[in-house]
Design an enzyme around this catalytic site. Structure first.
Site, PDB file in Angstrom:
ATOM      1  N   LYS B  96      -4.857 -63.784 -33.510  1.00 35.48           N
ATOM      2  CA  LYS B  96      -6.020 -63.733 -34.402  1.00 35.48           C
ATOM      3  C   LYS B  96      -6.108 -64.945 -35.320  1.00 35.48           C
ATOM      4  CE  LYS B  96      -7.797 -59.679 -33.251  1.00 35.48           C
ATOM      5  NZ  LYS B  96      -9.132 -59.615 -32.603  1.00 35.48           N
ATOM      6  N   GLU B 118     -13.739 -57.383 -40.678  1.00 33.65           N
ATOM      7  CA  GLU B 118     -13.464 -56.019 -40.234  1.00 33.65           C
ATOM      8  C   GLU B 118     -12.166 -56.085 -39.441  1.00 33.65           C
ATOM      9  OE1 GLU B 118     -15.304 -58.041 -38.395  1.00 33.65           O
ATOM     10  OE2 GLU B 118     -14.036 -57.846 -36.621  1.00 33.65           O
ATOM     11  N   SER B 385      -0.386 -61.110 -26.759  1.00 35.36           N
ATOM     12  CA  SER B 385      -1.281 -61.477 -27.862  1.00 35.36           C
ATOM     13  C   SER B 385      -0.786 -61.078 -29.242  1.00 35.36           C
ATOM     14  CB  SER B 385      -2.660 -60.867 -27.613  1.00 35.36           C
ATOM     15  OG  SER B 385      -2.538 -59.473 -27.446  1.00 35.36           O
TER      16      SER B 385
END
Lengths: 279, 403
Positions: B96, B118, B385
């Site tokens: 991210k 969010e 990830s």
């Protein structure tokens, strides 16, 4: 042939006053109560009816209207039933304009062509679809205009003079000026600022301009009405409806009167404001 | 493959990938979205922006992330040679941060000082809170109440970093509802607020912009695989909620027709149960959160609530570019259940000494299924990830262990 919306705005203007546009959610809290309310609105003083099409994810609406939509959905409301409700309303009222207001996905899934044909046949006059900006006009706006339905565009405080012509280009019926940046039922608009904004929009279009989002009381409605062609009240009516429900969110005998009484007070204020402005 | 047939040139000027994508937002947001698009185009052309990005990725995020040969897992499965792209080693523990760095630097260029985001699993929220702390920006993170409960370590982390975490009580209390609330905040505070979207979804330019920021994953993978094996991988596999880690890995390989691409959606309790988050496998095209894409919904166009054990995959939609890759057939989308993900979570922890997040555990579950069917010289890259630290309390509870 002039449309029901144009005729109604003209009639209000001839009386020297703004139109009162009332918003209720279709199917809230159930189909029968909602239809009874719809039929009672014109008599209570509503000039134009905005009928909310329930959607699970109403991103531009506040908690009151979101909750109303969920009540309606839980009670089994669908887009098809909302169109049927307009049809039933038209059996006893051929003159009060009805505008459907909602989000694109239910229409897209229903099928744009089928939706436009069914809505037109039922007696719908216009559409407000919150998540279709001019950049997506090919989706619904242009087909709606072709089908003879007014596509009412939202203009907002962030819509500057450079963008306004693009927003107004394919708008019909009226321009819906969103008086605040924010969701429905949030902050209270400043009547002076709104008056200036309406004047700015009127420099770009001959369409009537109605103002909504955040108008809650007769006093506020009167203040806005002094400087606009229409005043839209939604969340306050939805709140009045909700307050009339029983503990299980079902309708009570007080439900329809709770809304129509407030509409009556708003209508009186809007008419009173016009007299002041005319003197 | 010539340019006309490229899978890498999208979206068009209106943000469309085929029929997908677009800009389906309220008028209040349109001027800002157009302004953002302009600012992003401007930044892309500015060497100073690129230099700042490169430095941040290297010295703060810790890139490049390793491409690691998972020897014991490969041996155990007895088929394809499995590599992990180690995005879990990034600062903040997931991919991210790649995207958030890009967006925060953009927000600074635009003079925005209030950042909203969010988050589902909390990884995007943590990454946003981290970079807001790093650059001294106000940070508000919207998170569904259910996710707040199941991702407690990340909630605490965000608060430590100075972010305000707003618990969302509406709807299913998960990522979809957090996104609605973030959009409402943005509509209300449009003058001073930058919305840092965490995945390759939302109105144009977000899907393309987030993809660009995440493409570093695939670019590094190309170079690292060439260096380690002297050729491109044969297949890529990644989990998909919105699909940003997957798009980051896939995009630089889209025009290499010999590279097979698998995206793994969350099948929850199983697709036939209806309790899942597999938008491509179990949904159809619709319009939500600013874009047209595959969505889970009922016959009336009402959005359905997704279900996944993994808060990061628990979303009823998917990035529009994935919908397009699905329809064009360039990528193949499959799904893994909660149970399969849990098993992969445990197996990879024991065999490789790497505790994966529940999100990539879905991709690992399909690696377990696919690898044994492939030849030993098949090179498969799975995007690891995120790391599983945040999931440990939840997994312990499911496994009946008190910690």
């Amino acid at each position: 042939m002039s449309t029901r919306l144009a005729t109604r705005f003209k009639a209000c203007a001839a009386q020297g006053r703004a139109a009162l546009v009332t918003f209720v959610t279709a199917g809230d809290p159930d189909y029968d109560t909602s239809l009874a309310l719809l039929k009672a609105l014109p008599g209570a003083g509503s000039d134009i009816i905005e009928l909310g099409v329930p959607f699970t994810d109403p991103m531009a609406d506040g908690p009151a209207i979101q909750a109303a939509g969920l009540r309606a959905l839980h009670a089994g409301q669908t887009l098809a039933k909302t169109i049927a409700m307009v049809h039933a309303f038209r059996e006893s009222d051929a003159d009060t304009p009805i505008v459907l207001m909602g989000y694109y996905n239910p229409v897209y899934i229903y099928g744009v062509d089928r939706f436009l044909a069914d809505a037109k046949a039922a007696g719908v006059d216009g559409l407000v679809v919150v998540d279709l900006p001019p950049e997506e006009d090919n989706e619904l706006c242009l087909p709606a205009l072709k089908a003879g339905l007014d596509f009412i565009r939202l203009a907002t405080p962030t819509t500057d003079d450079r963008r306004l012509p693009k927003v107004l280009a394919n708008t019909a019926g009226f321009v819906y000026y969103v008086s605040i940046t924010g969701i429905t039922g949030a902050a209270t608009p400043d009547a002076d600022v709104v008056g200036q904004a309406v004047a700015r929009i009127k420099r770009h279009t001959s369409l009537p301009v109605a103002v909504g989002f955040g108008v809650r009381t007769p006093e506020q409605a009167a203040a806005i009405a002094a400087g606009a062609d229409g005043v839209v009240v939604g969340s306050a009516l939805v709140d009045a409806l909700r307050a009339s429900l029983d503990a299980d969110s079902h309708a009570t005998p007080a439900t329809v009167p709770a809304v129509t009484e407030l509409v009556g007070a708003l209508a009186q204020a809007v008419r009173g404001a016009a007299r002041v402005a005319a003197e | 493959m010539n340019v006309l047939n490229s899978f890498r040139t999208g979206p068009d000027e209106n943000g469309h990938f085929g029929i997908f994508g677009g800009r389906f937002v309220a008028e209040t947001l349109m001027p800002l979205i157009l302004q953002l698009q302009e600012a992003y185009e401007d930044a892309k052309a500015d060497p100073a922006y690129k230099a700042e990005m490169d430095a941040g990725l290297k010295h703060y995020v810790g890139r490049p992330s390793p491409l690691y040969f998972a020897e014991r897992l490969t041996e155990h499965l007895g088929g394809a040679k499995i590599y992990f792209k180690r995005e879990e080693l990034n600062h903040t523990g997931s991919h991210k941060v790649n995207n958030v760095l890009g967006q925060i630097l953009l927000a600074r260029r635009m003079g925005k000082e209030r950042i909203i985001a969010e988050t589902g699993a909390g990884q995007h929220g943590v990454a946003t809170a981290t970079l807001c702390a790093r650059y001294g920006l106000k940070c508000i993170v919207y998170m569904g109440a259910l996710d707040v409960a199941r991702q407690a370590p990340n909630v605490f982390r965000m608060k430590m970093l100075g972010a305000e975490v707003v618990q969302v009580e509406s709807g299913a209390k998960t990522l979809k509802d957090a996104m609605n609330e973030a959009l409402r905040d943005w509509v209300t505070n449009v003058h001073d607020t930058f919305y840092c979207i965490g995945t390759v979804a939302g109105p144009h330019p977000y899907p393309a912009m987030v993809r660009d920021f995440q493409s570093i994953i695939g670019q590094e993978t190309r170079e690292q695989m060439m260096e380690q094996e002297g050729r491109l991988p044969d297949s890529l596999i990644a989990c998909i909620g919105g699909g940003s880690n997957a798009m980051g890995l896939f995009h630089p390989f889209l025009d290499d027709p010999d590279v097979k691409i698998w995206g793994v959606e969350a099948a929850g309790h199983g697709i036939p149960t209806g309790q899942h988050a597999a938008s491509l496998t179990g949904g159809r095209p619709g319009v939500l959160h600013g874009n047209r894409t595959y969505l889970l919904m009922d016959d009336d166009g009402q959005i359905a609530e997704a279900h996944s054990i993994s808060a990061g995959l628990d979303y009823p939609g998917i990035g529009p570019e994935h919908s397009w890759l699905h329809e064009t057939g360039r990528a193949t989308y499959i799904s893994a259940t909660d149970q399969e993900a849990l098993e992969a979570f445990q197996l990879v922890s024991r065999l490789e000494g790497i505790i994966p997040a529940l999100e990539p555990a879905h991709a690992l579950a399909k690696v377990m299924e696919l690898a044994p069917t492939l030849p030993k010289d098949h090179l498969m890259v799975v995007n690891l990830s995120g790391r599983g630290d945040k999931d440990i309390p939840q997994v312990a509870e499911i496994l009946g262990t008190k910690i």
